[in-house]
Motif scaffolding. Structure first.
Motif, short mmCIF file in Angstrom:
data_model
loop_
_atom_site.label_atom_id
_atom_site.label_comp_id
_atom_site.label_asym_id
_atom_site.label_seq_id
_atom_site.Cartn_x
_atom_site.Cartn_y
_atom_site.Cartn_z
N UNK A 62 54.75 -10.92 -93.58
CA UNK A 62 54.55 -10.51 -94.97
C UNK A 62 55.47 -11.30 -95.89
N UNK A 63 56.73 -11.49 -95.47
CA UNK A 63 57.67 -12.24 -96.32
C UNK A 63 57.25 -13.70 -96.42
N UNK A 64 56.76 -14.24 -95.29
CA UNK A 64 56.30 -15.63 -95.30
C UNK A 64 55.11 -15.78 -96.25
N UNK B 151 58.78 -10.71 -113.06
CA UNK B 151 58.01 -11.02 -111.84
C UNK B 151 58.90 -10.99 -110.58
N UNK B 152 60.10 -11.67 -110.59
CA UNK B 152 60.93 -11.61 -109.38
C UNK B 152 61.35 -10.18 -109.04
N UNK C 274 58.90 -6.01 -101.68
CA UNK C 274 59.39 -6.39 -100.34
C UNK C 274 60.45 -5.41 -99.84
N UNK C 275 61.32 -4.94 -100.76
CA UNK C 275 62.38 -4.00 -100.37
C UNK C 275 61.77 -2.68 -99.89
N UNK C 276 60.79 -2.15 -100.66
CA UNK C 276 60.15 -0.88 -100.27
C UNK C 276 59.45 -1.06 -98.92
N UNK C 277 58.76 -2.20 -98.76
CA UNK C 277 58.06 -2.47 -97.50
C UNK C 277 59.07 -2.51 -96.34
N UNK C 278 60.21 -3.19 -96.53
CA UNK C 278 61.23 -3.29 -95.48
C UNK C 278 61.86 -1.94 -95.17
#
Ligand code: CUA
Length: 330
Positions: free
Chosen positions: A51-53, A94-95, A102-106
């Motif tokens: 996902x990060x990639x 945007x960032x 990504x933080x919530x996903x992690x």
């Protein structure tokens, strides 16, 4: 030669070019690949990686597109308001949104990585440069070993990680993420292998001259095969008589090493009980055969610089050969 300098040469680039994808994708499978998961924790870490990639690829493509667009525009001054809005949206908003997603996903993945284990607990202590392994069963029984862990497939196993001398890091890439082993601290890691087979772990923290020679053999067995092995190991039997045993004791090897079923009870070096069932010697450094055992006995530092074991070059060759043959047959 510096690797990047080598790649700056057109001749080398032309020669290596066709093989580059092969070199890159070689890391995607095999017994030590984090991208070829064989455990539930590794699967979670793997999905986070992909996902990060993917997100990084989208951001990279967007930045390239904006750069290409900007390159085609005629230079003209922007009003302060327009420039401010552009910086606010592209530089902050945007960032922030992307990193928050990504933080919530992690964070959502983390509870599954910390769930407690079931029945089996394995204590692993990092040493310079090997792994001290001790299986603890629910009834309190213990099995000591070194440089190899055997795990039952489908069981959440808890690793209790410590270090004796310096900081090491415990990492079995196909089974899960890494965890530091710190002197004076106990860290815990839970892994659940989902595929049986042989895998390879490695020390992931620089710990001295032979850090690169500190590998860990991992065997994931079907639960019935694991129980059978554990039962055999728990009923220690004396090894068959061999002249090597008397020489092992006479030359003082028992001061550092344990061999169950014999008077050898040393705790300084690796436990050598049933050495023959390990696929390699010296933490994944040598093949497990009599010739390699003898080489290691005579001059450990030649194979593993910085190893604590003294050299035994003074032994008569027939003695070291006999000891090696006895250990190989254990
Ligand atoms: Cu132990 Cu690096």
């Amino acid at each position: 030669m510096n690797v990047w300098l080598a790649f700056s040469s057109p001749r080398i680039c032309r020669a290596l070019g066709p093989w580059l994808p092969l070199i890159l994708f070689a890391g995607c499978s095999g017994p030590q690949s984090a991208l070829d998961p064989a455990g539930s924790e590794a699967r979670i870490v793997g999905s986070l990686f992909w996902w990060m990639l993917g997100a990084a690829a989208v951001i990279w493509a967007a930045v390239m597109a904006i750069a290409a667009y900007a390159g085609r525009q005629r230079a003209q001054p922007w009003s302060d308001r327009k420039a401010g809005r552009f910086i606010l949206i592209c530089g902050a908003l945007l960032p922030t949104i992307l990193l928050a997603v990504l933080l919530v996903f992690g964070l959502r993945l983390m509870p599954a990585l910390r769930a407690p284990g079931e029945a089996l607990r394995i204590h692993v202590q990092g040493e310079q440069f090997w792994w001290r392994v001790s299986y603890e069963f629910p009834d309190g029984a213990r099995i000591d070993s070194a440089n190899e862990v055997r795990l039952p497939r489908g069981v959440r196993t808890e690793f209790v990680l410590t270090a004796q001398d310096v900081i090491h890091s415990f990492w079995i890439p196909p089974l899960g993420g890494k965890m530091d082993m710190i002197p004076g601290t106990t860290n815990r890691l839970v892994l659940e292998p989902t595929q049986s087979g042989r895998f390879r772990g490695a020390c992931a923290e620089f710990c001295g001259t032979s850090h690169g020679l500190m590998n860990l053999e991992v065997a994931v067995l079907e639960p019935a095969a694991f129980d059978e092995w554990a039962q055999q190991r728990r009923t220690a039997t004396a090894p068959p008589p061999h002249p090597g045993q008397a020489l092992f004791l006479a030359h003082g090897c028992n001061a550092c090493h344990t061999v169950q079923g014999t008077p050898a009870r040393g705790r300084i070096g690796p436990d050598l009980t049933r050495l023959s069932e390990r696929p390699s010697l010296a933490a994944g450094t040598l093949p497990n055969d009599a010739a390699s055992i003898e080489r290691f006995i005579r001059d450990p530092a030649d194979i593993k610089p910085g190893a604590r074991m003294p050299s035994f070059t003074h032994l008569p060759p027939s003695d070291s050969a006999d000891i090696a043959r006895w250990l190989e047959a254990l």
